[in-house]
Design a protein around this motif. Sequence first.
Motif, short mmCIF file in Angstrom:
data_model
loop_
_atom_site.label_atom_id
_atom_site.label_comp_id
_atom_site.label_asym_id
_atom_site.label_seq_id
_atom_site.Cartn_x
_atom_site.Cartn_y
_atom_site.Cartn_z
N GLY A 15 24.28 68.20 50.03
CA GLY A 15 25.22 67.13 49.72
C GLY A 15 26.51 67.65 49.12
N ASN A 16 27.50 66.74 49.01
CA ASN A 16 28.77 67.16 48.39
C ASN A 16 29.09 66.38 47.11
OD1 ASN A 16 29.46 64.73 49.56
ND2 ASN A 16 31.26 65.50 50.66
N ILE A 17 28.25 65.37 46.81
CA ILE A 17 28.48 64.64 45.54
C ILE A 17 27.27 64.82 44.63
CG2 ILE A 17 27.73 62.41 46.54
CD1 ILE A 17 30.51 62.66 43.95
N VAL A 45 38.80 64.65 43.90
CA VAL A 45 39.12 65.23 45.22
C VAL A 45 40.49 64.74 45.72
CG1 VAL A 45 38.35 65.51 47.62
CG2 VAL A 45 36.65 65.24 45.80
N HIS A 46 40.74 63.44 45.55
CA HIS A 46 41.92 62.83 46.20
C HIS A 46 43.07 62.54 45.22
CE1 HIS A 46 39.71 62.22 50.00
NE2 HIS A 46 38.66 62.05 49.20
N GLY A 47 42.88 62.84 43.93
CA GLY A 47 43.92 62.57 42.93
C GLY A 47 43.87 61.12 42.47
N LEU A 70 37.71 68.87 56.87
CA LEU A 70 38.42 67.63 57.23
C LEU A 70 37.42 66.67 57.88
CD1 LEU A 70 41.17 66.27 57.19
CD2 LEU A 70 41.67 67.31 59.40
N HIS A 71 36.88 65.77 57.06
CA HIS A 71 35.73 64.96 57.49
C HIS A 71 36.09 63.82 58.46
CE1 HIS A 71 33.61 66.74 53.99
NE2 HIS A 71 34.69 66.43 53.29
N ASP A 72 36.85 62.86 57.94
CA ASP A 72 36.93 61.54 58.61
C ASP A 72 37.50 61.54 60.03
OD1 ASP A 72 35.78 60.45 56.38
OD2 ASP A 72 37.66 59.78 55.48
N GLY A 106 28.36 63.67 59.95
CA GLY A 106 28.08 64.00 58.56
C GLY A 106 28.55 65.41 58.23
N LEU A 107 28.13 65.87 57.07
CA LEU A 107 28.58 67.18 56.60
C LEU A 107 28.13 68.32 57.52
CD1 LEU A 107 27.96 66.77 52.74
CD2 LEU A 107 30.03 66.25 54.07
N ASP A 108 27.06 68.06 58.31
CA ASP A 108 26.58 69.09 59.25
C ASP A 108 27.73 69.56 60.14
OD1 ASP A 108 23.77 68.45 58.52
OD2 ASP A 108 24.32 66.54 59.45
N HIS A 132 42.66 61.23 51.70
CA HIS A 132 43.43 62.11 52.57
C HIS A 132 42.89 62.16 53.99
CE1 HIS A 132 44.48 63.39 48.51
NE2 HIS A 132 45.61 63.87 49.01
N ASP A 133 41.59 62.40 54.13
CA ASP A 133 41.05 62.57 55.48
C ASP A 133 41.01 61.24 56.22
OD1 ASP A 133 39.11 62.05 53.52
OD2 ASP A 133 37.50 62.92 54.69
N ASP A 134 40.86 60.12 55.48
CA ASP A 134 40.98 58.80 56.11
C ASP A 134 42.39 58.64 56.68
OD1 ASP A 134 38.49 57.08 54.78
OD2 ASP A 134 39.33 58.55 53.42
N ALA A 135 43.38 59.11 55.90
CA ALA A 135 44.78 58.99 56.35
C ALA A 135 44.97 59.71 57.68
CB ALA A 135 45.72 59.56 55.29
N GLY A 170 36.05 53.13 47.44
CA GLY A 170 35.36 54.40 47.68
C GLY A 170 36.06 55.53 46.96
N ASN A 171 36.91 56.23 47.68
CA ASN A 171 37.59 57.36 47.05
C ASN A 171 38.33 56.94 45.79
OD1 ASN A 171 36.90 59.51 48.80
ND2 ASN A 171 38.36 58.74 50.32
N VAL A 172 38.93 55.76 45.85
CA VAL A 172 39.60 55.14 44.69
C VAL A 172 39.30 53.64 44.77
CG1 VAL A 172 41.46 56.81 44.21
CG2 VAL A 172 41.75 55.20 46.08
N ALA A 211 23.10 64.36 48.41
CA ALA A 211 23.81 63.24 49.07
C ALA A 211 25.26 63.54 49.38
CB ALA A 211 23.73 62.00 48.19
N GLU A 212 25.69 62.96 50.48
CA GLU A 212 27.11 62.96 50.87
C GLU A 212 27.77 61.76 50.21
OE1 GLU A 212 30.48 61.47 52.74
OE2 GLU A 212 28.54 60.52 53.05
N PHE A 213 29.06 61.86 49.91
CA PHE A 213 29.76 60.86 49.10
C PHE A 213 29.66 59.43 49.66
CE2 PHE A 213 33.63 58.44 48.05
CZ PHE A 213 33.54 58.42 46.67
N ASN A 214 30.02 59.21 50.93
CA ASN A 214 30.10 57.83 51.45
C ASN A 214 28.75 57.12 51.38
OD1 ASN A 214 32.80 58.06 52.04
ND2 ASN A 214 32.49 58.59 54.20
#
Length: 315
Positions: free
Chosen positions: A162-164, A81-83, A243-245, A193-195, A12-15, A38-40, A168-171
Amino acid sequence: MHKIILDCDPGHDDAIAILLALSSPKEIECLGITVCAGNVPIELTAKNALRVLSLIENRIVPVFKGCPKPLVTKLVTAEHVHGESGLDTGSGVSLPEPISNCEKQHAVEFILETLSKHSSNEITLVATGPLTNLAAAYTLDPKTFKKAKNIILMGGAGFEPGNITPAAEFNIFVDPFAAKSIFESEIEIFMFGLDVTHQMIITPKRLGLIEKSSNSIGPTTADLLTFFNSYDTKKYGWNGAPLHDPCTIAWLIKPEIFQMKKMSVEIETNSGPAFGRTIADWFNVTDKNKNVNVAISGKSDQFFDLIAERLSRFS
Ligand code: BDR
Ligand code: CA
């Protein structure tokens, strides 16, 4: 004007990052979208990139499929997260089917060919997924890869949990060995990053702003973000998902939204609970090379206003 290659795993956020880049032709020329797993899995990230282009009827920007798995580890995905599709919507109505196909050339070859055809410091690499494609390109031809002006990436967490995993952060977690290679490449890195991304919350008000931004794509974009909000709102207990990306692209357009601080950042690749952590040296206690510009804060209202304003260009 930034000439970019956008390496992503939509998501989603990549989109939204793609939409923000393609609605900003004065600031950004997107030479191509390269996708990683990655996400999928990669077949879906490729299809999703094409679907986002289909949403805005863009047949121009080429899409290249990259590496189907991380360099060393097994692929970890984020359907939670992304379905299942990677771009599920709140209403259950899917994004339009692709109106174009992926190019035949491999993403890694495209990245290297583009860099070789341009002068040094002309191309900016933007990465909003695991760094597998970038690390593969760097390994294949370090001299050509180092012609990149800089790397603007969403990934890591200097000071935020982290979120995963707790660390750690996912990516970065999905491909820490790729991240290590890129963070040690001596190419200038700007890390969102998540910061900072945890400050960019898709509140109901901001979701409304996005929904109304554009007759053609506002409602669909809001539908995507409604799904994206559902998991993270519960997980974090916040008023919406972060909304990260798009932070990467927003910084290229309006750097004044973000505050950056340069410091040493290392990637933990030893197994254990800190696997995939970005270890950031805020106080310079190690005296190590300050290899990364870390985004440490951002003005969230300006960030969402920028997104809504740019989406309105698709009306
Ligand atoms: C990152 O992980 C993915 O799920 C998002 O697309 C973003 O790139 C956030 O940790
Ligand atoms: Ca992503």
